[in-house]
Design an enzyme around this catalytic site. Structure first.
Site, PDB file in Angstrom:
ATOM      1  N   SER A  68      10.531  -4.882   4.282  1.00 33.11           N
ATOM      2  CA  SER A  68      10.333  -6.327   4.308  1.00 33.11           C
ATOM      3  C   SER A  68      11.062  -6.922   5.498  1.00 33.11           C
ATOM      4  CB  SER A  68      10.838  -6.965   3.012  1.00 33.11           C
ATOM      5  OG  SER A  68      10.530  -8.348   2.970  1.00 33.11           O
ATOM      6  N   ASP A  69      10.561  -8.053   5.961  1.00 32.95           N
ATOM      7  CA  ASP A  69      11.229  -8.772   7.041  1.00 32.95           C
ATOM      8  C   ASP A  69      10.970 -10.263   6.863  1.00 32.95           C
ATOM      9  OD1 ASP A  69      12.719  -8.351   9.690  1.00 32.95           O
ATOM     10  OD2 ASP A  69      11.187  -9.815  10.203  1.00 32.95           O
ATOM     11  N   THR A  70      11.965 -11.065   7.195  1.00 37.61           N
ATOM     12  CA  THR A  70      11.865 -12.517   7.052  1.00 37.61           C
ATOM     13  C   THR A  70      12.272 -13.195   8.355  1.00 37.61           C
ATOM     14  OG1 THR A  70      12.403 -12.399   4.694  1.00 37.61           O
ATOM     15  CG2 THR A  70      12.706 -14.529   5.769  1.00 37.61           C
TER      16      THR A  70
END
Length: 200
Positions: A68-70
């Site tokens: 995941s990446d934000t």
């Protein structure tokens, strides 16, 4: 779901996974997170989520790997984690009174196969006073957060309105994560414990 690996060292993502009853082990991915020239923010977060999941999956090809990446995006510009207190203060001043997007991608990989989704949430800050920005920066909370704030922490008081996924802003969109796991044949609810009353 003992066969799942979270390709992230984020304690917030780990807590969100535990919230929905997922068992997992943590194996952070080591990748280059530098944006490519003229790369749109949405493409950037999806690429990083995929690269994280696939990097760990190569070392554990028989296991599902979640990456995941934000990113916090203001007027098309990616605001990463502040490198200094001064930069954190500047980010918060820019976010003050404005609406920005939090883009979070979640990717699920096994061997060389990978599915990914991107969730975009609009977050509007109220007008912030210089004194509270300084006080918030002094707590240290902004320093490891994209955009220089944590909605699940002290920074939650800055948010006037949120349209979209709260969990995605924290770091992992729960509905979409559950959908990816279900599509891989392992719905999260299969692993929920039964109460003693239900088992009787």
């Amino acid at each position: 779901m003992s066969g799942l690996i979270l390709a992230s060292a984020s304690p917030r993502r780990a807590e969100l996974l535990r919230q929905i009853g997922v068992s997992f082990r943590v194996m952070p991915a080591e990748i280059d997170e530098t944006p490519q020239p003229a790369e749109p923010a949405r493409d950037y977060v999806e690429r990083l989520a995929r690269e994280k999941a696939l990097a760990v999956s190569r070392a554990a090809p028989d296991v599902l790997v979640l990456g995941s990446d934000t990113s916090v995006v203001l007027n098309g510009e990616i605001l990463g984690k502040p490198a200094s207190e001064a930069e954190a203060g500047d980010m918060l001043q820019r976010l003050s009174g404005n609406t920005h997007q939090v883009m979070t991608s979640v990717a699920l990989a096994q061997a060389d196969q990978c599915q990914a989704l991107v969730v975009v949430t609009d977050v509007t800050f109220r007008e912030l006073e210089a004194a509270e920005i300084n006080a918030y920066v002094a707590t240290g909370e902004p320093m490891d957060k994209a955009g220089g704030y944590g909605i699940q922490g002290l920074g939650g008081i800055f948010v006037r309105e949120l349209r979209g996924s709260y969990s995605a802003v924290v770091g992992l969109p729960l509905r979409e994560t559950a959908e990816l796991l279900a599509s891989a044949g392992d719905p999260v609810w299969h692993h929920w414990p039964c109460s003693k009353e239900s088992q009787a």
